[in-house]
Write a protein that holds these residues in place. Structure first.
Motif, PDB file in Angstrom:
ATOM      1  N   ASP A  16      69.074  36.407  57.507  1.00  0.00           N
ATOM      2  CA  ASP A  16      68.094  35.365  57.209  1.00  0.00           C
ATOM      3  C   ASP A  16      66.689  35.936  57.069  1.00  0.00           C
ATOM      4  O   ASP A  16      65.887  35.433  56.273  1.00  0.00           O
ATOM      5  N   GLU A  17      66.391  36.961  57.866  1.00  0.00           N
ATOM      6  CA  GLU A  17      65.009  37.444  57.915  1.00  0.00           C
ATOM      7  C   GLU A  17      64.609  38.147  56.625  1.00  0.00           C
ATOM      8  O   GLU A  17      63.426  38.203  56.296  1.00  0.00           O
ATOM      9  N   ILE A  18      65.602  38.670  55.885  1.00  0.00           N
ATOM     10  CA  ILE A  18      65.291  39.277  54.589  1.00  0.00           C
ATOM     11  C   ILE A  18      65.062  38.156  53.562  1.00  0.00           C
ATOM     12  O   ILE A  18      64.139  38.207  52.753  1.00  0.00           O
ATOM     13  N   LEU A  19      65.893  37.128  53.625  1.00  0.00           N
ATOM     14  CA  LEU A  19      65.778  36.018  52.668  1.00  0.00           C
ATOM     15  C   LEU A  19      64.494  35.216  52.881  1.00  0.00           C
ATOM     16  O   LEU A  19      63.946  34.655  51.939  1.00  0.00           O
ATOM     17  N   SER A  20      64.033  35.140  54.133  1.00  0.00           N
ATOM     18  CA  SER A  20      62.795  34.394  54.383  1.00  0.00           C
ATOM     19  C   SER A  20      61.575  35.217  53.988  1.00  0.00           C
ATOM     20  O   SER A  20      60.464  34.691  53.927  1.00  0.00           O
ATOM     21  N   GLY A  21      61.755  36.499  53.768  1.00  0.00           N
ATOM     22  CA  GLY A  21      60.641  37.366  53.410  1.00  0.00           C
ATOM     23  C   GLY A  21      59.954  37.994  54.610  1.00  0.00           C
ATOM     24  O   GLY A  21      59.124  38.889  54.452  1.00  0.00           O
ATOM     25  N   ARG A  22      60.307  37.535  55.826  1.00  0.00           N
ATOM     26  CA  ARG A  22      59.599  38.044  56.998  1.00  0.00           C
ATOM     27  C   ARG A  22      59.828  39.543  57.182  1.00  0.00           C
ATOM     28  O   ARG A  22      58.925  40.286  57.552  1.00  0.00           O
ATOM     29  N   VAL A  48      72.901  37.931  51.775  1.00  0.00           N
ATOM     30  CA  VAL A  48      73.367  36.599  52.176  1.00  0.00           C
ATOM     31  C   VAL A  48      72.809  36.257  53.559  1.00  0.00           C
ATOM     32  O   VAL A  48      72.413  37.142  54.316  1.00  0.00           O
ATOM     33  N   ASP A  50      72.824  34.590  57.571  1.00  0.00           N
ATOM     34  CA  ASP A  50      73.681  34.749  58.764  1.00  0.00           C
ATOM     35  C   ASP A  50      74.615  33.555  58.880  1.00  0.00           C
ATOM     36  O   ASP A  50      74.562  32.809  59.879  1.00  0.00           O
TER      37      ASP A  50
END
Lengths: 248, 248
Positions: A16-22, A48, A50
């Motif tokens: 998730d943290e890659i997809l959110s850009g964080r 994808v 988590d």
């Protein structure tokens, strides 16, 4: 290994943290370079979240298609670390607790600190092999053609070094870069003709925008170094002719 | 826009040069941040090679599933630039030559330099809208829920700015980061319990390895700012209790 057989790979980034850009991914480019140097063709990448079904669906699509699938991320002790569960589900096997991982952890923590969450990191799909890393001693694993690695770059890189000697590798691509020195639109048609005449090669033209100006590079890649060299010669002649014509 | 409706997106990166590692992608992280700020959930990313069937298959999988699909790369004048063809094929429409793009090009090049290759950049799928960029004036395009942008970061970013006002946006996520100050294994179980009690939130724990030490951050994300704040409070209390217990 036969010269004609291409060895392919995919990367599955879980997070998730890659997809959110964080968090900005630093692994894809590293693995891409690493595999290219081994003569393995990175053919697809997916990122994808988590989410169990998403990870399993991507694993199944990729492992059916490519020689290897490298996953990064989601192998820590917290509730959002579900990569081991997803890999086990994709392969239809159970997870077991690996005694070697438990022992490695006990070298760094007290027995009373070996709680349920930490034990999660010792879970390996049945039939899997460990992929050690010297950084924090907690290994990734490999089952079938899927290699499961950490998301923290330093640990991922150590795991890649561990697993590399076990991988089937292909003929390393010969790559040659040509600075075009012309706008892409000037050479696109003759370059396309040369590419058509050498379908076994990968010929690309890559513009980049640096200090307010475009810089175009033509990249020729192939498994036959002689064909690459001959084609680079053709392209350089074509470009020189164009430059002379534009001056004249 | 309703508060309950999530707006989702995927990125499709098209380019052999990213898969070979020669070019390091700089667009995924940028678009991820950009969409997060708009309240659009980036849900998946794929990187595929410059191969027609691969691009079309990925486009079809992603556009059926997410509110928007953003493509980067493959819209230049050379033979390997086939993104417009792939988008047209996915939508089952023809490409037409857009007069506005031809005119924009003629402002920068002489009429005799408007060759077949450059005209390729004026091709837009029938029914598409232009996505202008002030950098080199050659636009991307949008058809249905697919937005086709350049791969060069500065141009891609300008196109994103152009298209952003036309996008449906969601409720921006509230995000809060907590420095855990403890090893993940110490707080994983109670954090998992808190996550289970707040299934509407996304709660993750992210280790990074800096200067030889792990630094763990817990990230709480959600659309309801009050629930995020209350949950952050629960987590901070949990961590404080744990730290006290470990000292004691």
């Amino acid at each position: 290994m036969s010269a004609s057989k291409a060895i392919t790979a995919a990367i599955l980034v879980i997070g998730d943290e890659i997809l959110s850009g964080r968090t900005k991914d630093k692994n894809i480019g590293y693995i891409a370079d690493y595999l290219t140097n081994l003569g393995i063709d990175l053919s697809e990448v997916r990122i994808v979240p988590d989410v169990m079904e998403e990870i399993v669906a991507a694993l199944d699509a990729l492992r059916a298609r490519y020689t290897y699938v490298f996953t990064t991320g989601g192998i820590g002790p917290t509730h959002d670390d579900i990569t081991a569960d997803a890999v086990a589900q994709a392969f239809g096997v159970e997870l077991y607790e690996d005694e070697r991982i438990i022992n490695a952890m006990l070298e760094r923590i007290k027995p009373e600190d070996l709680n349920e969450a930490r034990r999660r990191m010792a879970r390996v799909p049945l039939g899997g092999d460990l992929v050690p890393n010297p950084v924090n001693k907690i290994p990734g694993f490999r089952i079938g053609n899927v290699i499961t690695m950490a998301g923290v770059p330093m640990i991922m890189q150590a795991m890649l070094d561990s697993v590399a000697p076990t991988l089937e590798t292909g003929v390393k691509l010969t790559m040659h870069a040509i600075d075009a020195g012309l706008p892409e639109g000037q050479y696109a048609t003759p370059l396309g003709d040369i590419a058509k005449a050498h379908e076994g090669l990968s010929i690309g033209s890559y513009p980049s925008y640096v200090d307010g100006a475009f810089r175009n590079q033509i990249i020729v890649r192939g498994r036959d170094p002689q064909e690459v060299a001959a084609t680079v010669g053709e392209i350089e002649t074509m470009l020189a002719d164009l430059r002379a014509k534009l001056k004249g």
